[in-house]
Scaffold this motif. Structure first.
Motif, PDB file in Angstrom:
ATOM      1  N   MET A  56       0.955  -1.124  -0.049  1.00  0.00           N
ATOM      2  CA  MET A  56      -0.064  -0.083   0.127  1.00  0.00           C
ATOM      3  C   MET A  56       0.938   1.245   0.314  1.00  0.00           C
ATOM      4  O   MET A  56       2.092   0.929   0.312  1.00  0.00           O
ATOM      5  N   HIS A  57       0.210   2.446  -0.338  1.00  0.00           N
ATOM      6  CA  HIS A  57       1.053   3.786  -0.334  1.00  0.00           C
ATOM      7  C   HIS A  57       1.052   4.253   1.025  1.00  0.00           C
ATOM      8  O   HIS A  57      -0.062   4.517   1.683  1.00  0.00           O
ATOM      9  N   GLY A  58       2.462   4.584   1.186  1.00  0.00           N
ATOM     10  CA  GLY A  58       2.638   5.130   2.903  1.00  0.00           C
ATOM     11  C   GLY A  58       4.228   5.169   3.030  1.00  0.00           C
ATOM     12  O   GLY A  58       4.848   4.547   2.498  1.00  0.00           O
ATOM     13  N   THR A  59       4.374   6.040   4.198  1.00  0.00           N
ATOM     14  CA  THR A  59       5.721   6.209   4.695  1.00  0.00           C
ATOM     15  C   THR A  59       6.022   6.038   6.049  1.00  0.00           C
ATOM     16  O   THR A  59       5.408   6.822   6.684  1.00  0.00           O
ATOM     17  N   PRO A  60       6.480   4.967   6.475  1.00  0.00           N
ATOM     18  CA  PRO A  60       6.482   4.549   7.933  1.00  0.00           C
ATOM     19  C   PRO A  60       7.831   5.263   8.360  1.00  0.00           C
ATOM     20  O   PRO A  60       8.865   5.678   7.533  1.00  0.00           O
ATOM     21  N   VAL A  61       7.832   5.519   9.599  1.00  0.00           N
ATOM     22  CA  VAL A  61       9.332   5.700  10.315  1.00  0.00           C
ATOM     23  C   VAL A  61       9.953   4.461  10.580  1.00  0.00           C
ATOM     24  O   VAL A  61       9.280   3.547  11.267  1.00  0.00           O
ATOM     25  N   ILE A  62      11.015   4.387  10.157  1.00  0.00           N
ATOM     26  CA  ILE A  62      11.959   3.061  10.502  1.00  0.00           C
ATOM     27  C   ILE A  62      12.438   3.138  11.720  1.00  0.00           C
ATOM     28  O   ILE A  62      13.833   3.558  12.008  1.00  0.00           O
ATOM     29  N   THR A 177      13.039  -4.681  16.938  1.00  0.00           N
ATOM     30  CA  THR A 177      12.527  -4.707  18.302  1.00  0.00           C
ATOM     31  C   THR A 177      11.998  -6.003  18.675  1.00  0.00           C
ATOM     32  O   THR A 177      11.482  -6.784  18.045  1.00  0.00           O
ATOM     33  N   LYS A 178      12.663  -6.394  19.967  1.00  0.00           N
ATOM     34  CA  LYS A 178      12.394  -7.924  20.481  1.00  0.00           C
ATOM     35  C   LYS A 178      10.927  -7.661  21.059  1.00  0.00           C
ATOM     36  O   LYS A 178      10.743  -6.807  21.822  1.00  0.00           O
ATOM     37  N   VAL A 179      10.059  -8.733  20.846  1.00  0.00           N
ATOM     38  CA  VAL A 179       8.786  -8.745  21.379  1.00  0.00           C
ATOM     39  C   VAL A 179       8.633 -10.032  22.353  1.00  0.00           C
ATOM     40  O   VAL A 179       9.251 -11.095  21.878  1.00  0.00           O
ATOM     41  N   GLU A 180       7.562 -10.102  23.011  1.00  0.00           N
ATOM     42  CA  GLU A 180       7.051 -11.400  23.576  1.00  0.00           C
ATOM     43  C   GLU A 180       6.804 -12.304  22.326  1.00  0.00           C
ATOM     44  O   GLU A 180       6.324 -12.157  21.299  1.00  0.00           O
ATOM     45  N   GLY A 181       7.841 -13.330  22.332  1.00  0.00           N
ATOM     46  CA  GLY A 181       7.664 -14.456  21.325  1.00  0.00           C
ATOM     47  C   GLY A 181       8.049 -14.388  20.156  1.00  0.00           C
ATOM     48  O   GLY A 181       7.525 -15.062  19.086  1.00  0.00           O
ATOM     49  N   GLY A 182       9.092 -13.358  19.996  1.00  0.00           N
ATOM     50  CA  GLY A 182       9.722 -13.016  18.667  1.00  0.00           C
ATOM     51  C   GLY A 182      10.407 -11.778  18.542  1.00  0.00           C
ATOM     52  O   GLY A 182      10.693 -11.184  19.546  1.00  0.00           O
ATOM     53  N   TYR A 183      10.357 -11.345  17.321  1.00  0.00           N
ATOM     54  CA  TYR A 183      10.661  -9.894  16.985  1.00  0.00           C
ATOM     55  C   TYR A 183      10.300  -9.199  15.798  1.00  0.00           C
ATOM     56  O   TYR A 183       9.659 -10.117  15.096  1.00  0.00           O
ATOM     57  N   ILE A 184      10.591  -7.927  15.855  1.00  0.00           N
ATOM     58  CA  ILE A 184       9.975  -7.226  14.627  1.00  0.00           C
ATOM     59  C   ILE A 184      11.000  -6.678  13.978  1.00  0.00           C
ATOM     60  O   ILE A 184      12.015  -5.862  14.466  1.00  0.00           O
ATOM     61  N   VAL A 185      10.937  -6.753  12.431  1.00  0.00           N
ATOM     62  CA  VAL A 185      12.201  -6.149  11.611  1.00  0.00           C
ATOM     63  C   VAL A 185      11.264  -4.869  10.853  1.00  0.00           C
ATOM     64  O   VAL A 185      10.418  -5.368  10.084  1.00  0.00           O
ATOM     65  N   GLU A 186      11.664  -3.835  10.734  1.00  0.00           N
ATOM     66  CA  GLU A 186      11.169  -2.920  10.105  1.00  0.00           C
ATOM     67  C   GLU A 186      12.344  -2.381   9.253  1.00  0.00           C
ATOM     68  O   GLU A 186      13.172  -2.023   9.552  1.00  0.00           O
ATOM     69  N   ALA A 187      11.773  -2.299   7.657  1.00  0.00           N
ATOM     70  CA  ALA A 187      12.892  -2.005   6.819  1.00  0.00           C
ATOM     71  C   ALA A 187      12.442  -1.190   5.716  1.00  0.00           C
ATOM     72  O   ALA A 187      11.590  -0.961   5.429  1.00  0.00           O
ATOM     73  N   SER A 188      13.515  -0.296   5.367  1.00  0.00           N
ATOM     74  CA  SER A 188      13.544   0.710   4.361  1.00  0.00           C
ATOM     75  C   SER A 188      14.410   0.205   2.955  1.00  0.00           C
ATOM     76  O   SER A 188      15.517   0.100   3.295  1.00  0.00           O
ATOM     77  N   ILE A 189      13.802   0.111   1.839  1.00  0.00           N
ATOM     78  CA  ILE A 189      14.841  -0.303   0.576  1.00  0.00           C
ATOM     79  C   ILE A 189      14.521   0.745  -0.423  1.00  0.00           C
ATOM     80  O   ILE A 189      13.489   0.925  -0.923  1.00  0.00           O
ATOM     81  N   LYS A 190      15.501   1.143  -0.673  1.00  0.00           N
ATOM     82  CA  LYS A 190      15.810   2.452  -1.985  1.00  0.00           C
ATOM     83  C   LYS A 190      15.505   1.596  -3.063  1.00  0.00           C
ATOM     84  O   LYS A 190      16.323   0.530  -3.413  1.00  0.00           O
TER      85      LYS A 190
END
Ligand code: BGC
Ligand code: CA
Length: 249
Positions: A56-62, A177-190
């Motif tokens: 979808m279209h949008g810009t997150p903060v990484i 970010t490590k979370v309960e039961g796992g982790y989150i990866v947030e990435a930006s790709i040029k």
């Protein structure tokens, strides 16, 4: 059957045979604007049964946190186990992720929410550690090698980044970010090119079950461990103009 009928049938059969063999053996690069190549690519996509997802279209903060812009973005599940690489034993569990994608001018953004009951980065190489990989084929040529617009990016559960041999790491930024039961990866790709409406894409989750080596690989589309060498079996991501909240399927 009269002669004319016979001749027409033979002509149609020859045309069909030629089209089929061209579709199978034709050039892999679709980026030329030639009609013939486009035909080959569309045919290949249908034949391969590749999964299709939406960015979808949008810009997150990484920053490794899930901002509102990710809300209502459809998730792609890495629920395909690469069976040949699965050495898990009883009591060890597969690690999988729900992956969401956003895009804006010049960027693709990925959010992987990974379930992993035992996080380990003991191994030497990133792909043997708990980690997530993103594969991008901007012109969707699905070549069986990496061309200039192709890339392989990896981030471990500890936030360490690494890349495929021909991939420029400067195009990539990620936060974990490590979370309960796992982790989150947030990435930006040029993105290097002005991407079209559809690009080739796959996501991979590597899992060390706590043994110090990789015990399982899960992917969104490709069921082999060969994505780092060939993009022939990756999925398709459509860059949709609407944002997640505007999107109704
Ligand atoms: C594969 C590994 C390979 C690595 C190379 C990973 O996607 O799973 O087997 O060695 O890529 O970058
Ligand atoms: Ca693990």
């Amino acid at each position: 059957m009269n002669m004319l009928k016979c001749f027409s049938i033979a002509l149609i059969a020859t045309a069909m045979l030629t089209a089929t063999s061209y579709a199978q053996d034709g050039p892999k690069s679709p980026n030329t604007n030639q009609k013939g190549s486009e035909f080959v690519e569309m045919k290949k996509e249908e034949d391969s049964g590749a999964r299709e997802g939406k960015a979808m279209h949008g810009t997150p903060v990484i920053d490794g946190k899930i901002d509102d812009v990710w809300k209502n973005v459809p998730a792609l599940m890495t629920d395909r186990d690469v069976e040949d690489e699965n050495t898990l034993t009883e009591g060890q569990t597969l690690s999988q992720a729900s992956v969401k994608c956003l895009w804006d001018e010049g960027h693709l953004y990925c959010l992987a929410e990974v379930k992993d009951d035992k996080i380990s980065v003991e191994s030497f190489d990133g792909w043997d550690q708990d980690s997530v990989e993103f594969f991008v084929d901007e012109n969707m040529s699905k070549a069986d090698y990496y061309d200039d617009d192709d890339a392989q990016y990896r981030t471990t559960a500890e936030g360490e980044e690494s890349f495929g041999d021909s991939t420029d790491g400067d195009s990539y930024k990620s936060k974990v970010t490590k979370v309960e039961g796992g982790y989150i990866v947030e990435a930006s790709i040029k993105l290097k090119t002005k991407a079209g409406k559809k690009i080739g894409f796959d996501a991979q989750v590597n899992n060390d079950p706590g043994t110090g080596s990789r015990g399982s690989i899960a992917k969104w589309n490709d069921t082999t461990n060969g994505t780092y060498q060939s993009l022939a079996d990756i999925g398709v991501l459509e860059l949709v103009d609407a944002s997640g909240s505007e999107f109704v399927e």
